[in-house]
Write an enzyme that holds these catalytic residues in place. Structure first.
Site, PDB file in Angstrom:
ATOM      1  N   CYS A 119       0.805  -1.223   0.000  1.00 27.77           N
ATOM      2  CA  CYS A 119       0.000   0.000   0.000  1.00 27.77           C
ATOM      3  C   CYS A 119       0.838   1.273   0.000  1.00 27.77           C
ATOM      4  O   CYS A 119       2.047   1.242  -0.045  1.00 27.77           O
ATOM      5  CB  CYS A 119      -1.027  -0.049   1.118  1.00 27.77           C
ATOM      6  SG  CYS A 119      -2.356  -1.235   0.728  1.00 27.77           S
ATOM      7  N   LYS A 121       2.296   4.135   1.372  1.00 33.33           N
ATOM      8  CA  LYS A 121       3.610   4.600   1.842  1.00 33.33           C
ATOM      9  C   LYS A 121       4.548   3.429   2.077  1.00 33.33           C
ATOM     10  O   LYS A 121       5.765   3.609   2.207  1.00 33.33           O
ATOM     11  CB  LYS A 121       3.455   5.411   3.134  1.00 33.33           C
ATOM     12  CG  LYS A 121       2.355   6.451   3.092  1.00 33.33           C
ATOM     13  CD  LYS A 121       2.451   7.349   1.876  1.00 33.33           C
ATOM     14  CE  LYS A 121       1.207   8.177   1.657  1.00 33.33           C
ATOM     15  NZ  LYS A 121      -0.043   7.438   1.473  1.00 33.33           N
ATOM     16  N   SER A 468      -5.539  11.611  -2.524  1.00 34.26           N
ATOM     17  CA  SER A 468      -5.523  10.179  -2.784  1.00 34.26           C
ATOM     18  C   SER A 468      -5.432   9.968  -4.288  1.00 34.26           C
ATOM     19  O   SER A 468      -5.885  10.805  -5.079  1.00 34.26           O
ATOM     20  CB  SER A 468      -6.809   9.556  -2.242  1.00 34.26           C
ATOM     21  OG  SER A 468      -7.012   8.273  -2.793  1.00 34.26           O
TER      22      SER A 468
END
Length: 551
Positions: A119, A121, A468
């Site tokens: 995912c 980071k 996002s």
């Protein structure tokens, strides 16, 4: 082998005693020690299947003659963290992940690593660690989620976010919202659009650090398990050939990754992560390079949220290598870059085929002649800001509107929900940058609310925070310098006119030079009382324009 210095000889008997405490046989101790960095946890949907991926990697390493040893890395679910204090802790984990992986790998003398992230980071944090450690390393992600289905149409996480806006606008009822809630995210894996996680996993392939399919094979497919076994075997080959991450992640490889980024239409967060990863390799990537590459790179894909195709369809169409093969037809890639396959980019992609020209447009028929991301500059963002151009309506590529100013995301969200935002507005959200947030929160909730309420072609949003990958519309982020660092976004007043010209790469606060200078001279940035890790982070973090790296 690096581990030999702590495994062999009489002086290392204490080390061997502790290996025996782990249940290692003498045969296992004698083999190369391969660390498997497992990002498994039970709170992130993209990570709940990583235990199976890790077991497959273990088998691959063992089959190829290594001793696999698993240790953990953390990960935050950006979707669950969204819209509250939790999002302040998303970007900051990138450096925690890099630091802790560096510490574990060097403290225990591993000879090689297989990184198993998935995912937002987690992927760049582990790429940063790989660059620092510079021992043979292969990446294999947990894989993307399959798309959901509502009313016969495919859906992804952005669909449920926008459905909330539709509900608030009275366009759908609570029952339909609940249907979206139950059907939008149907499997494990990273959310199914070209959001940040899938962007970074695809760019890992483009950089040369992941095997074919790393970014696109769905999490629930058995071929993902096969890929993991191959990754375990591949790292042993890299160890034999002494091919290290910095042999792969060269300046030319980063230019390849930026080129694929523009063709693929990746998340704007790639403009934070690629510079940060490059920095760990001793390479500087600035925002001007991104515009230079974008100007000559055709945009070949419109995956969700920019379009109605999903990562599973990109995989069926040939994946990242097929995109790279298309780009090679215009000599847009350096084909001599080494990769974790042990072969060059050119050798890897020479037989790759584009199996669906509707999903991956041929270079002769792109969605646009320029790339999916644009960097804007102007008096409002002298150090630059970023927009996902491929996800902006043509009607909004040039836009002028009145500023509606908010000091944090929550205040802006409340105003949108109340119906206070009208056509012709530019929502300005400040003090959400790397220092000011701190943590540079994503703004998916307000951007999705704008789209869901039918304002996507009449309202823009700008912020010194970020978005996002699920965001679409005229949304400009990473405005630098940020308000907390004295940036001009801090002097914008309610009712000011803001002009956005994406084709010209410009963003302008339309006030006179005299008024601009007067406001800047009087501007005193607001300060927040901080504690704990966020206090340390805010003190060390650089501008979003520099990748929000820690100084």
């Amino acid at each position: 082998m690096k581990s030999d210095s702590i495994k062999f000889g009489p002086q290392n008997a204490p080390h061997r005693a502790l290996y025996h405490a782990l249940g290692f046989t003498e045969e296992e101790i004698s083999r190369p020690m391969v660390g498997i960095v497992s990002s498994f946890n039970e709170i992130v949907p993209g990570h709940m299947n990583i235990d199976k991926i890790v077991e497959a990697v273990r088998l691959g390493v063992a089959m190829a003659g290594g001793t696999p040893v698993v240790f953990p890395a953390i990960a935050v679910c950006d979707g669950i963290a969204m819209g509250h204090t939790g999002m302040k802790y998303s970007l900051v984990t990138r450096d925690l992940i890099a630091d802790s992986t560096e510490a574990m790998a060097l403290a225990h003398g591993f000879d090689a690593l297989v990184m198993v992230p998935n995912c937002d980071k987690n992927v760049p944090g582990l790429l940063m660690a790989a660059a620092r450690l510079n021992i043979p390393t292969v990446f294999v992600s947990g894989g993307p989620m399959l798309a959901g289905h509502v009313d016969g149409r495919k859906t992804s996480f952005s669909s449920i976010s926008e459905a909330v806006g539709e509900f608030n606008a009275g366009k759908i009822d609570l029952e339909k919202l609940h249907e979206y809630e139950c059907k939008t995210c149907p499997t494990c894996g990273s959310c199914s659009g070209m959001y940040t996680a899938n962007s970074m996993n695809c760019l890992t392939e483009a950089l040369g650090m992941g095997l074919r399919g790393n970014g696109t094979i769905p999490a629930v497919y058995s071929s993902r398990i096969e890929l993991a076994k191959r990754a375990g075997m591949a790292v042993m080959e890299l160890l034999k050939k002494d091919i290290k991450p910095r042999d792969i992640m060269t300046e030319a490889a980063f230019m390849n990754a930026l080129t694929v980024d523009m063709a693929l239409g990746c998340s704007t967060n790639s403009m934070l992560h690629l510079p940060a990863i490059a920095h760990e390799c001793g390479i500087e990537i600035n925002l001007d390079i991104a515009n230079e590459i974008s100007s000559k790179t055709p945009n070949l894909c419109h995956l969700a949220p920019a379009g109605r195709t999903y990562v599973e369809e990109l995989d069926e169409a040939g994946g990242v290598w097929a995109i790279m093969h298309e780009l090679s037809k215009k000599n847009l890639l350096n084909l001599d870059c080494m990769t974790v396959t042990g072969h060059t980019v050119g050798e890897n992609i020479k037989n790759a085929e584009n199996l669906n020209p509707e999903v991956i447009r041929p270079v002769e028929n792109p969605f646009s002649e320029t790339g999916g991301i644009a960097v804007l500059r102007g008096n409002l963002a002298p150090d630059g800001c970023v927009v996902k151009r491929s996800a902006v309506s043509p009607k909004m590529l040039k836009y002028s509107g009145r500023a509606r100013v908010f000091e944090c995301e929550e205040d802006a969200q409340a105003a949108i929900n109340r119906g206070d935002i009208k056509p012709g507005d530019v929502v300005v959200i400040r003090y959400e940058g790397p220092k000011g947030g701190p943590g540079m929160r994503e703004m998916l909730n307000p951007t999705s609310a704008i789209m869901g309420m039918g304002l996507g072609e009449s309202v823009a949003l700008i912020t010194d925070g970020r978005f996002s990958g699920a965001t679409r519309g005229a949304c400009v982020g990473h405005i630098s310098p940020e308000a907390a660092s004295g940036g001009p976004i801090g002097i914008v007043e309610e009712g000011d006119t803001i002009e956005i010209d994406i084709p010209a790469n410009k963003i302008t606060l339309k006030i006179s030079d005299e008024e601009f200078e007067k406001r800047m001279a009087a501007f005193v940035p607001k300060k927040k009382e901080l504690s704990g890790y966020l206090k340390r982070y805010a003190a060390l973090v650089s501008s979003g324009a520099k990748g929000a790296i820690l100084n």
